[in-house]
Write a protein that holds these residues in place. Structure first.
Motif, PDB file in Angstrom:
ATOM      1  N   LEU A 261      18.895 -29.014  15.952  1.00  0.00           N
ATOM      2  CA  LEU A 261      17.536 -29.499  15.665  1.00  0.00           C
ATOM      3  C   LEU A 261      16.542 -28.344  15.790  1.00  0.00           C
ATOM      4  O   LEU A 261      15.676 -28.164  14.922  1.00  0.00           O
ATOM      5  N   LYS A 262      16.680 -27.559  16.840  1.00  0.00           N
ATOM      6  CA  LYS A 262      15.737 -26.459  17.076  1.00  0.00           C
ATOM      7  C   LYS A 262      15.799 -25.436  15.935  1.00  0.00           C
ATOM      8  O   LYS A 262      14.765 -24.997  15.412  1.00  0.00           O
ATOM      9  N   ALA A 265      14.402 -27.069  12.719  1.00  0.00           N
ATOM     10  CA  ALA A 265      12.964 -27.339  12.831  1.00  0.00           C
ATOM     11  C   ALA A 265      12.149 -26.051  12.715  1.00  0.00           C
ATOM     12  O   ALA A 265      10.996 -26.064  12.301  1.00  0.00           O
ATOM     13  N   THR A 270       9.394 -30.990   9.751  1.00  0.00           N
ATOM     14  CA  THR A 270       9.974 -31.757  10.866  1.00  0.00           C
ATOM     15  C   THR A 270      10.861 -32.900  10.380  1.00  0.00           C
ATOM     16  O   THR A 270      11.965 -33.114  10.887  1.00  0.00           O
ATOM     17  N   ALA A 273      14.094 -31.625   8.992  1.00  0.00           N
ATOM     18  CA  ALA A 273      14.951 -31.090  10.061  1.00  0.00           C
ATOM     19  C   ALA A 273      15.616 -32.226  10.824  1.00  0.00           C
ATOM     20  O   ALA A 273      16.818 -32.187  11.123  1.00  0.00           O
ATOM     21  N   TYR A 289      13.350 -36.965  15.284  1.00  0.00           N
ATOM     22  CA  TYR A 289      12.045 -36.672  14.698  1.00  0.00           C
ATOM     23  C   TYR A 289      10.990 -36.558  15.794  1.00  0.00           C
ATOM     24  O   TYR A 289      10.201 -35.598  15.850  1.00  0.00           O
ATOM     25  N   ALA A 292      11.548 -33.371  17.746  1.00  0.00           N
ATOM     26  CA  ALA A 292      11.143 -32.170  17.003  1.00  0.00           C
ATOM     27  C   ALA A 292       9.617 -32.059  16.976  1.00  0.00           C
ATOM     28  O   ALA A 292       9.063 -30.961  17.095  1.00  0.00           O
ATOM     29  N   LYS A 296       7.407 -28.991  18.367  1.00  0.00           N
ATOM     30  CA  LYS A 296       6.470 -28.228  17.536  1.00  0.00           C
ATOM     31  C   LYS A 296       5.089 -28.225  18.167  1.00  0.00           C
ATOM     32  O   LYS A 296       4.394 -27.213  18.157  1.00  0.00           O
ATOM     33  N   ASP A 303       3.757 -28.166  10.401  1.00  0.00           N
ATOM     34  CA  ASP A 303       4.552 -28.152   9.162  1.00  0.00           C
ATOM     35  C   ASP A 303       3.762 -27.525   8.030  1.00  0.00           C
ATOM     36  O   ASP A 303       2.573 -27.675   7.951  1.00  0.00           O
TER      37      ASP A 303
END
Ligand code: SAM
Length: 303
Positions: A261-262, A265, A270, A273, A289, A292, A296, A303
């Motif tokens: 995920l990291k 992302a 997002t 990812a 979601y 993430a 962020k 994004d």
């Protein structure tokens, strides 16, 4: 020899090495599941080590193969026999090891023998084939990416319950072998320790006439098996589904899921990812979601 097995044996055209231990898988029910290499190895071996020489003798005679020498290697004499096998290998003999059915060393003797033979510096070569765990998983339809193979659960209910409880939040499938006379007790322990809704699959008599697959919430599977004594016979594999993902709780996600995920992302929007990570790992998309987004926001990126 039966024409089809003779043809199979002929097709292998393999010369095996002397001074080598071959660990050979055999069918788990349907004799046609034997490999050409397995037949050729039985034919060429100086010694075949079998768990039960009668069982393996019957199997070999079904293939019309006569082993040069068939000896017993079971759990209680495995260490002692390992020393004998090492002497044979040192003399340049070709040795085959089989269990009653399936792949040696998988809930069967073999691991100690291999450990000792490797430690003595002799080559060990596997000839792959059937194993009930992989056969059951292949047709289970469970989509989790990882599984834990446990083998047989403890026979006593107290111990069994303790073991089951360790999988309460498991993010992976769990595969167990179970004896038919314990199946009802084990299913009722699964209901009490993992909850009535945890999905479980019964895979019974694989590759045989009464092959059965049944996947239900644990309490429904227990009722179904209890109501039909035929389901309490034969050979059984149980597959316990992964625990359902818990919303917003990143502790329930395995390390590799968080890493994927990291990475994604950092490169993608997002939503994309999270969606890709969910497809790759089988984890909950919504949970990914939210996680993430939190990450962020924490790093101040957008994004
Ligand atoms: N070494 C074997 C393997 O590779 O699968 C397993 C040996 S273990 C002693 C035997 C157990 O495997 C059985 O009690 C059952 O749980 C499972 N098993 C073996 N053959 C099976 C089959 N045809 N169908 C379902 N389960 C099977």
């Amino acid at each position: 020899m039966h024409a089809s097995f003779a043809h199979l044996l002929e097709s292998a055209k393999e010369s095996f090495s002397s001074g080598t231990l071959y660990v050979v898988a055999t069918p788990i029910g349907n004799l046609n599941d034997i490999s050409a290499r397995a037949l050729a190895s039985f034919n060429q071996a100086d010694i075949v080590c079998a768990e039960d020489t009668r069982v393996t003798g019957q199997m070999l005679s079904a293939y019309h193969i006569h082993a040069k020498r068939l000896v017993s290697l079971r759990e209680h004499n495995e260490r002692h026999m390992a020393e004998q096998v090492i002497r044979w290998l040192a003399e340049g003999k070709m040795v085959v090891q089989v269990s009653d059915a399936g792949t040696p060393a998988i809930s069967d003797p073999g691991a100690r023998l291999v450990e000792a033979v490797r430690a003595a510096g002799h080559p060990v070569c596997p000839l792959p084939g059937a194993s009930a765990v992989i056969t059951a998983l292949s047709a289970s339809g469970f989509t989790a990416n990882s599984f834990l193979f446990h083998g047989f659960l403890p026979a006593k209910s107290g111990e069994r319950r303790k073991t089951l409880l360790t999988w309460l939040n498991a993010p992976h499938l769990t595969v167990c072998y179970e004896a038919p006379h314990r199946i009802v007790d084990t299913l009722s322990d699964i209901v009490s320790e993992l909850g009535p809704e945890r999905r479980v699959m019964l895979a019974r008599e694989l590759t045989k006439t009464f092959e059965t697959f049944r996947s239900l919430p644990a309490n429904e599977l227990l009722a179904w098996v209890s109501a039909d004594s035929n389901q309490q016979r034969g050979e059984i594999v149980l597959i316990i589904d992964a625990a359902p993902a818990r919303d917003g709780d990143d502790d329930s996600l395995p390390e590799h899921t968080l890493r994927i995920l990291k990475l994604l992302a950092a490169e993608l929007p997002t939503k994309q990812a999270a969606s890709l990570t969910a497809s790759i790992t089988g984890a909950n998309r919504k949970q990914l979601y939210e996680l993430a987004l939190q990450q962020k926001q924490g790093t101040g990126s957008a994004d």
